[in-house]
Every structure is written in structure tokens, then in C-alpha cells.
Design an enzyme around this catalytic site. Structure first.
Site, PDB file in Angstrom:
ATOM      1  N   LYS A  41      40.741  30.583  47.261  1.00  0.00           N
ATOM      2  CA  LYS A  41      40.616  32.034  47.116  1.00  0.00           C
ATOM      3  C   LYS A  41      40.735  32.669  48.497  1.00  0.00           C
ATOM      4  CE  LYS A  41      37.351  35.071  44.674  1.00  0.00           C
ATOM      5  NZ  LYS A  41      35.966  35.082  44.197  1.00  0.00           N
TER       6      LYS A  41
HETATM    7  C1  E4P Z   1      35.523  37.820  42.248  1.00  0.00           C
HETATM    8  O1  E4P Z   1      36.043  36.741  42.056  1.00  0.00           O
HETATM    9  C2  E4P Z   1      34.190  38.006  42.793  1.00  0.00           C
HETATM   10  O2  E4P Z   1      33.576  36.730  42.911  1.00  0.00           O
HETATM   11  C3  E4P Z   1      33.261  38.817  41.934  1.00  0.00           C
HETATM   12  O3  E4P Z   1      33.778  39.032  40.644  1.00  0.00           O
HETATM   13  C4  E4P Z   1      32.742  40.041  42.604  1.00  0.00           C
HETATM   14  O4  E4P Z   1      31.854  40.686  41.736  1.00  0.00           O
HETATM   15  P1  E4P Z   1      30.788  41.782  42.241  1.00  0.00           P
HETATM   16  O5  E4P Z   1      31.518  43.042  42.533  1.00  0.00           O
HETATM   17  O6  E4P Z   1      29.838  41.910  41.095  1.00  0.00           O
HETATM   18  O7  E4P Z   1      30.140  41.200  43.473  1.00  0.00           O
END
Ligand code: E4P
Length: 219
Positions: free
Chosen positions: A85
Site C-alpha cells: 500500500k
Molecule cells: C484505508 O485503507 C484506510 O486504512 C482506512 O480505510 C482509513 O479509514 P479512516 O478514515 O476511518 O481512518
């Protein structure tokens, strides 16, 4: 249509994977910080929970593509299920392009616009992660962004999959899939709530009670 779990908590992920309804997992540095464990151990444990090659996102950090690629190398060695990622920055996309060309699964994260999603696709990303909840927090419709990316990707035969992220409630899951998300990554709390409906509870109570009444009559 795939459901990923957005969590670094191995116990919670284990329980959700055991339902057989989870197709992959996403993590991020904040989720890792919450658990306070070695991220490599967490990623390995999660990968091993699946009986097949799933997608488990391990997020790299760094200022340069080189730093990100070095960190990616550490994760790639852990398990074939690892998806790298990367942030949607010029350096993140440079690293993404290199990994994609090497056949490594990639997830470009922190996407907040169609133009960013276009760049992620150009970089050969396997997945792009538009953040629905964080856009909504800023008075912009996250679901409409999913729809717009989906329209562009479909029109241009883009292979990058739309991984709707930052999902805050059950309603958003349905909306994201309805407008073209390929995958939703959801917190465990949201996953557990997806089962619930007051009419299911009410109907089940009635069926159970009628069944018991029938058994009484038959005995
Ligand atoms: C995306 O892959 C992130 O890990 C995540 O969905 C972020 O979510 P949040 O905005 O609730 O921190």
C-alpha cells in the site's frame, strides 16, 4: 464484489475471517500504532489466516520512492498475499509503477479525487483506495467520488479495482457497491453490524415461537 476488513487487530481479524465472508484485509500505520506490535508479525499472522492467496495490504512510509521500495521489499518477502500500500504522491506512484511492472500487488491509498485515481491507474495500481468517510467529514460526498471514478474507469477499460475505504457505516457499504466499488474495506464494527436488521430479529422471534407451538401441538 469483495469485502475487506480494515484492521490490524489479529484477534478481531481472525474472528471475521472465520466467518468465510472476508476476502482480504487492509492495514495502515495508524491501525498498526494502535496495536503496538511489530507490523511484519501482524501482516504474517493475518496472511496465514486465509487458506488461499488473499490480499493483505501493508502500508509503506517514506519520502522517496527508494525508501518506499526498500520497505516494500521487507513486506513482499513475508507472504504471497501481501499487497503493498503506497500513498498517492509522485514518489508513491513512482514506486507503485515499479512494483506493478514487477507483478507485485499494489494499493494506492489516500485518494480523494478522480484525477488522483487516474494517476493511480496510470501507475498500474492493482487497487485504488478512495476515502469515503474522510471526504464526507469535509462536506464532499465520498460515494459520489466512487461513482465518478467508476464511470471513468469503465469508460476507459481500466483494470485498477476501486477499493472504497474509510467506510463509517453499513449504509455506505451498500451505496459504494451500488455506484461501482469493486471492494469495500470496512472496520470490524461495521462488518458485524451488516448482519443486523430489526425485522430479521422480529421475524426470527416469530418463526421460533411458531415452531415451538407446532412442536407442542405435535407432542
Ligand atoms: C484505508 O485503507 C484506510 O486504512 C482506512 O480505510 C482509513 O479509514 P479512516 O478514515 O476511518 O481512518
Amino acid at each position: 464484489m469483495k469485502l475487506f476488513l480494515d484492521s490490524s487487530n489479529t484477534e478481531v481479524v481472525h474472528d471475521a475471517v472465520a466467518t468465510g465472508l472476508i476476502d482480504g484485509v487492509t492495514t495502515n500505520p495508524s491501525l498498526m500504532m494502535k496495536e503496538g506490535k511489530d507490523p511484519r508479525d501482524v501482516i504474517l499472522q493475518i496472511c496465514n489466516m486465509f487458506g488461499w492467496t488473499a490480499s493483505v495490504s501493508a502500508e509503506v512510509v517514506g519520502e522517496t520512492a527508494e525508501e518506499m521500495l526498500n520497505m516494500a521489499d521487507d513486506y513482499i518477502d513475508i507472504h504471497p498475499s501481501v499487497t503493498i500500500k503506497l500513498p498517492l504522491t509522485p514518489e508513491g506512484l513512482k514506486a507503485c509503477k515499479e512494483l506493478s511492472e514487477d507483478g507485485i500487488s499494489t494499493n494506492v491509498t489516500l485518494c480523494f479525487s478522480v484525477s488522483q485515481a487516474i494517476l493511480a491507474a496510470k501507475a498500474g495500481a492493482t487497487y485504488v483506495s478512495p476515502f469515503v468517510g474522510r471526504l464526507n467529514d469535509n462536506s464532499v460526498s465520498g460515494v459520489e467520488l466512487i461513482r465518478a471514478i467508476s464511470d471513468v474507469y469503465r469508460r476507459h477499460d481500466v483494470n485498477t479495482e476501486i477499493l472504497a475505504a474509510s467506510i463509517r457505516d453499513v449504509h455506505q457499504v451498500g451505496r459504494c457497491f451500488a455506484v461501482g466499488a469493486n471492494i469495500c474495506t470496512i472496520p470490524p464494527t461495521v462488518f458485524n453490524k451488516m448482519y443486523n436488521h430489526v425485522l430479521t430479529d422480529k421475524g426470527l422471534e416469530q418463526f421460533n415461537s411458531d415452531w415451538a407451538t407446532l412442536q407442542d401441538k405435535l407432542s
